[in-house]
Design a protein around this motif. Structure first.
Motif, PDB file in Angstrom:
ATOM      1  N   TYR A  93      -5.014   6.508  -4.801  1.00 28.43           N
ATOM      2  CA  TYR A  93      -5.970   5.390  -4.949  1.00 28.43           C
ATOM      3  C   TYR A  93      -7.237   5.829  -5.667  1.00 28.43           C
ATOM      4  O   TYR A  93      -7.672   5.223  -6.654  1.00 28.43           O
ATOM      5  N   ASN A 100      -8.033   4.483  -9.405  1.00 28.61           N
ATOM      6  CA  ASN A 100      -9.121   3.493  -9.360  1.00 28.61           C
ATOM      7  C   ASN A 100     -10.250   3.835 -10.330  1.00 28.61           C
ATOM      8  O   ASN A 100     -11.105   3.011 -10.610  1.00 28.61           O
ATOM      9  N   GLU A 149      -0.701   4.072  -1.588  1.00 29.38           N
ATOM     10  CA  GLU A 149      -2.071   3.898  -2.111  1.00 29.38           C
ATOM     11  C   GLU A 149      -2.066   3.163  -3.443  1.00 29.38           C
ATOM     12  O   GLU A 149      -2.964   2.375  -3.729  1.00 29.38           O
ATOM     13  N   GLN A 176      -1.676  -0.509  -2.638  1.00 23.96           N
ATOM     14  CA  GLN A 176      -2.950  -1.056  -2.137  1.00 23.96           C
ATOM     15  C   GLN A 176      -3.917  -1.298  -3.304  1.00 23.96           C
ATOM     16  O   GLN A 176      -4.541  -2.359  -3.417  1.00 23.96           O
ATOM     17  N   LEU A 177      -3.995  -0.325  -4.202  1.00 20.45           N
ATOM     18  CA  LEU A 177      -4.922  -0.439  -5.330  1.00 20.45           C
ATOM     19  C   LEU A 177      -4.524  -1.590  -6.256  1.00 20.45           C
ATOM     20  O   LEU A 177      -5.381  -2.367  -6.699  1.00 20.45           O
TER      21      LEU A 177
END
Ligand code: 3PG
Length: 306
Positions: A207, A211, A232, A235-236
């Motif tokens: 992440y 990001n 991750e 989620q990102l």
């Protein structure tokens, strides 16, 4: 001497013919086990093999235990994370790879995935071009260098990060060397992954790192699925609808990626970066030659279990 070609994902016929020629010219016998699916078939086939040529096929302690006559395994390709090196050493089996032999094929596929992503998966809407975009090459090995060469033709602004490659080596290719992975991701519109799967790299594309990419960032993975922290990344991508992920190595969570990120996620059905007649032939024949050199002259060039 018996040389087994054990490839669940078979080589092109022209490559098998070339391998056979090398092996038979040395006075050895070639056995072929393709699309075996079931590990039991591999365990049976390795029993009397003195040498084995593989691709992403798993060579673990169980296979090595079954291969009582085995002296050498050559992974026709670059990454050897599919071979248990410690178990091979314990069994007194030499393991080699064939670095560089399939790297152009993988690099070309990275661009196939990039073009598909920036043209919105060919859905007919207006996309963008690669020319002028900042490309980040994560690891500057054989594939990374081919990616840089091709990116020049596309007119991209090219950056690279490689913890093990001197800055001067990267920069002599007209590529900007950056000091960290974080700098690469925060600088580049597109990042193409070319890191091996090791204890250090597994789950490292996470992440926090991805990001850092600017708005509209595109991550391309023709390396290994294990380097991605899938939970991750999911989620990102939920939080950032601008990000795209294109991969040649289907994630374990492929169904989740496909369901949640339609239009900005794509995986090939089967890893096909190295699936060209040229790459199969280069890597397969190199593997056959390395086996002959090892069995006849004890040549250990390209040994990876030192
Ligand atoms: C490699 O490590 O050489 C590539 O990932 C190609 O793997 P493959 O031979 O399984 O296609």
């Amino acid at each position: 001497m018996k040389v087994l070609v054990a490839t669940d994902k078979p080589f092109a016929k022209v490559a098998v013919d070339g391998i056979r020629k090398e092996i038979e010219a040395a006075g050895y016998e070639l056995a072929l086990l393709e699309k075996y699916g079931d590990k039991a078939k591999l365990l049976e086939a390795v029993k009397d093999a003195n040498a084995i040529i593989i691709r992403s096929d798993i060579i673990d302690a169980e296979v090595l235990d079954a291969a009582k006559e085995l002296k050498i395994v050559v992974r026709a390709g670059a990454g050897y994370d599919n071979v248990d090196l410690a178990a091979a050493t314990a069994h007194n089996v030499c393991v080699m790879n064939t670095p560089g032999q399939n790297s152009n094929a993988v690099a070309e596929l990275a661009f196939g995935l990039m073009v598909m992503a920036v043209r919105n998966m060919y859905n007919g809407t207006s996309g963008t071009e690669l020319m002028g975009k900042k490309l980040g090459i994560h690891a500057y090995g054989n594939v990374g260098r081919n990616v840089a060469r091709i990116a020049k033709g596309f007119g991209m602004d090219i950056y690279a990060f490689d913890a093990f490659c001197p800055k001067e080596v990267i920069e002599k290719d007209g590529v900007k060397a950056v000091a960290s992975a974080e700098e690469l991701y925060s600088t580049c519109d597109v990042v193409s992954l070319h890191i091996p799967a090791t204890a250090e790299t597994k789950n490292s594309i996470n992440y926090a790192l991805v990001n850092k990419m600017p708005k509209g960032g595109l991550l391309v993975n023709t390396a290994r699925k294990e380097v991605i922290n899938e939970a991750e990344l999911i989620q990102l991508m939920e939080e950032r609808p601008d990000l795209k992920y294109m991969t040649d190595i289907m994630p374990a969570a492929n169904e989740t990626f496909a369901a949640k990120f339609a239009g900005r996620y794509f995986s090939t059905p089967k890893k096909m970066g190295a699936q060209t007649a040229e790459a199969n032939t280069n890597a397969g024949i190199a593997a056959a030659k390395q086996i002959v050199g090892f069995l006849k002259d004890g040549c250990e060039k390209f040994r990876v279990n030192k």
